[in-house]
Enzyme design. Structure first.
Site, PDB file in Angstrom:
ATOM      1  N   SER A  10     -50.630  79.200   3.680  1.00 20.89           N
ATOM      2  CA  SER A  10     -49.846  80.430   3.591  1.00 20.89           C
ATOM      3  C   SER A  10     -49.476  80.816   2.163  1.00 20.89           C
ATOM      4  O   SER A  10     -49.307  81.997   1.883  1.00 20.89           O
ATOM      5  CB  SER A  10     -48.581  80.303   4.442  1.00 20.89           C
ATOM      6  OG  SER A  10     -47.802  79.203   4.031  1.00 20.89           O
ATOM      7  N   HIS A  53     -52.391  83.066   9.336  1.00 24.69           N
ATOM      8  CA  HIS A  53     -52.966  84.025   8.383  1.00 24.69           C
ATOM      9  C   HIS A  53     -54.449  84.293   8.609  1.00 24.69           C
ATOM     10  O   HIS A  53     -55.049  85.058   7.858  1.00 24.69           O
ATOM     11  CB  HIS A  53     -52.716  83.552   6.951  1.00 24.69           C
ATOM     12  CG  HIS A  53     -51.256  83.436   6.642  1.00 24.69           C
ATOM     13  ND1 HIS A  53     -50.496  84.507   6.234  1.00 24.69           N
ATOM     14  CD2 HIS A  53     -50.406  82.389   6.749  1.00 24.69           C
ATOM     15  CE1 HIS A  53     -49.242  84.120   6.083  1.00 24.69           C
ATOM     16  NE2 HIS A  53     -49.158  82.831   6.391  1.00 24.69           N
ATOM     17  N   LYS A 108     -47.934  88.946  11.980  1.00 27.84           N
ATOM     18  CA  LYS A 108     -48.626  89.143  10.701  1.00 27.84           C
ATOM     19  C   LYS A 108     -49.736  90.181  10.898  1.00 27.84           C
ATOM     20  O   LYS A 108     -49.425  91.346  11.030  1.00 27.84           O
ATOM     21  CB  LYS A 108     -49.080  87.795  10.158  1.00 27.84           C
ATOM     22  CG  LYS A 108     -47.837  87.012   9.679  1.00 27.84           C
ATOM     23  CD  LYS A 108     -48.025  85.588   9.311  1.00 27.84           C
ATOM     24  CE  LYS A 108     -46.657  85.024   8.881  1.00 27.84           C
ATOM     25  NZ  LYS A 108     -46.599  83.569   8.920  1.00 27.84           N
TER      26      LYS A 108
HETATM   27  C1  LIG Z   1     -45.437  82.682   9.076  1.00 26.22           C
HETATM   28  C2  LIG Z   1     -45.962  81.350   9.435  1.00 26.22           C
HETATM   29  C3  LIG Z   1     -45.479  80.662  10.542  1.00 26.22           C
HETATM   30  C4  LIG Z   1     -44.296  81.147  11.330  1.00 26.22           C
HETATM   31  O1  LIG Z   1     -44.597  82.234  12.125  1.00 26.22           O
HETATM   32  P1  LIG Z   1     -43.428  83.200  12.569  1.00 26.22           P
HETATM   33  O2  LIG Z   1     -43.963  83.916  13.735  1.00 26.22           O
HETATM   34  O3  LIG Z   1     -43.128  84.074  11.397  1.00 26.22           O
HETATM   35  O4  LIG Z   1     -42.265  82.328  12.908  1.00 26.22           O
HETATM   36  C5  LIG Z   1     -46.084  79.482  10.902  1.00 26.22           C
HETATM   37  N1  LIG Z   1     -47.099  78.974  10.177  1.00 26.22           N
HETATM   38  C6  LIG Z   1     -47.568  79.600   9.087  1.00 26.22           C
HETATM   39  C7  LIG Z   1     -48.695  78.984   8.335  1.00 26.22           C
HETATM   40  C8  LIG Z   1     -47.004  80.793   8.669  1.00 26.22           C
HETATM   41  O5  LIG Z   1     -47.437  81.391   7.561  1.00 26.22           O
END
Ligand SMILES: *Cc1c(COP(=O)(O)O)cnc(C)c1O
Length: 384
Positions: free
Chosen positions: A178, A205, A237
């Site tokens: 991330s 991602h 996302k």
């Molecule tokens: C954003 C993210 C999460 C968490 O997801 P949310 O739905 O925002 O709680 C988990 N793992 C990774 C790698 C992330 O980037």
């Protein structure tokens, strides 16, 4: 003992180290040109990779469903909150990623806690990439399994650790890291853990961005979430809305329904949100053109940044960090960009390891090529 003075001292120490975090106030919809703290910026910091957060078809689906079903689920899934819309979304997600079944969670954070604590417990071994997302790290700690964090992407290290081991192991990894944008070799990881335990791939991602139709990192590598391979995908996302899911074999999903505490002991997502997500998934599946444009923007940025001699990372994804090292320097660079009307967030420890503070630049299909050029010009000016 003055408790508040203790907290104040902690905050002061953060400020002195360039580590103080501040929330910015956004107005209007998410997009490449948000109004933040009363001023319009060109922003390169959201994870709304396809620009779906304010997509008219998604908004319309949400509105229609809210009128039909109201706004609250009213209860957890196992009490009386499991709605037809949740079920339809789970089936659509499973179908999309090529899994037997999928289970909705409120957030990726909760999905990671739920899946890891259901698959590993006392006496098990969890092997986690050192640069995994914080939610995976927390999940591993909560599982009470023995946690070993392995050197980033070090397959040889991992294989050695797994070889000849008795008992169950769980390998957990970001599929796309991330804060770095680089990718885990999922096929090799799956092969390394085969017969010894599970592989949980967190594709927060990659889902919507990579693979045919945006089916994600596993699909891109010709893998499916089945057998020992478990997929966690997020829906806030690239999918533009909110929520997350775990996909795998039916028996895995049934187990999560029985055991995952972050699924059981929490209110179900609003059914209208599930309806909006299904609309978003339909848009996402047909968004090859947007994905092509997104990767063109990434290539444009990398060419320009290379010409400027900027410290580009080994990343082919829309996450393009510029690692500068010192937290105060990252903060100063972000401020310099901000004064030029460009918003990029500085990412500092403990989100990233000590000494690797960075500007985390992210691109969205909603950006235009001129936006990338403007960012590059600003970075060039600051460099001078
Ligand atoms: C954003 C993210 C999460 C968490 O997801 P949310 O739905 O925002 O709680 C988990 N793992 C990774 C790698 C992330 O980037």
């Amino acid at each position: 003992m003055d408790l508040l003075a203790g907290l104040r001292a902690g905050l002061d120490a953060r400020r002195a180290g360039g580590l103080y975090r501040r929330r910015r106030l956004l107005e209007g919809a998410q997009g490449p040109r948000p109004v933040v703290d009363g001023r319009r910026y060109l922003a390169f910091c959201s994870n709304d990779y396809l620009g779906l957060a304010a997509h008219p078809a998604v908004v319309a689906a949400w509105r229609r469903a809210a009128e039909a079903y109201g706004v609250g689920a009213g209860a957890s899934h196992l009490v009386c909150g499991h709605h037809r819309e949740h079920q339809a979304l789970e089936e659509a997600l499973a179908d999309f990623v090529g899994a037997e079944a999928a289970l909705l969670f409120s957030t990726g954070y909760m999905a990671n806690l739920g899946v890891v604590t259901s698959l590993a417990g006392r006496g098990d071994l969890v092997l986690a990439d050192r640069l995994n997302h914080a939610s995976l790290n927390d999940a591993c700690l909560l599982s009470r399994a023995r946690l070993v964090r392995y050197p980033h992407l070090d397959l040889a290290w991992l294989r050695e650790r797994l070889a000849g081991r008795e008992g169950r192991a769980l390998v957990v990894t970001d599929a796309v890291f991330s804060m770095d944008g680089d990718r885990a070799p999922l096929g090799a990881l799956a092969a390394a853990v085969a017969g010894r335990g599970w592989l949980v791939a967190d594709d927060a991602h990659g889902f919507g961005v990579l693979g045919p139709q945006g089916r994600g990192s596993l699909a891109e590598g010709g893998l499916t979430p089945s057998g020992p391979v478990v997929l966690m995908g997020t829906l806030g996302k690239a999918c533009g809305v909110f929520g997350a899911f775990v996909a795998g074999d039916r028996v895995l999903v049934e187990t999560l329904v029985q055991q995952a505490r972050t699924y059981i002991y929490t209110t179900a997502l609003p059914p209208a949100l599930a309806a909006a997500l299904r609309a978003a998934l339909a848009v996402l599946a047909e968004a090859d053109e947007a994905r092509g444009h997104l990767f063109d923007l990434v290539a444009r940025f990398r060419r320009g940044a290379e010409a400027l001699g900027l410290p580009l990372a080994e990343s082919s994804t829309p996450i393009q960090p510029l690692v500068v090292g010192d937290s105060r320097r990252a903060l100063a660079l972000a401020r310099a960009l901000e004064s030029r009307g460009i918003l990029v967030v500085p990412i500092r420890p403990p989100t990233v390891p000590e000494g690797t503070a960075r500007l985390r630049i992210t691109f969205s299909a909603a950006h235009r090529p001129e936006d990338v050029d403007r960012l590059l010009e600003a970075l060039a000016e600051i460099g001078r």
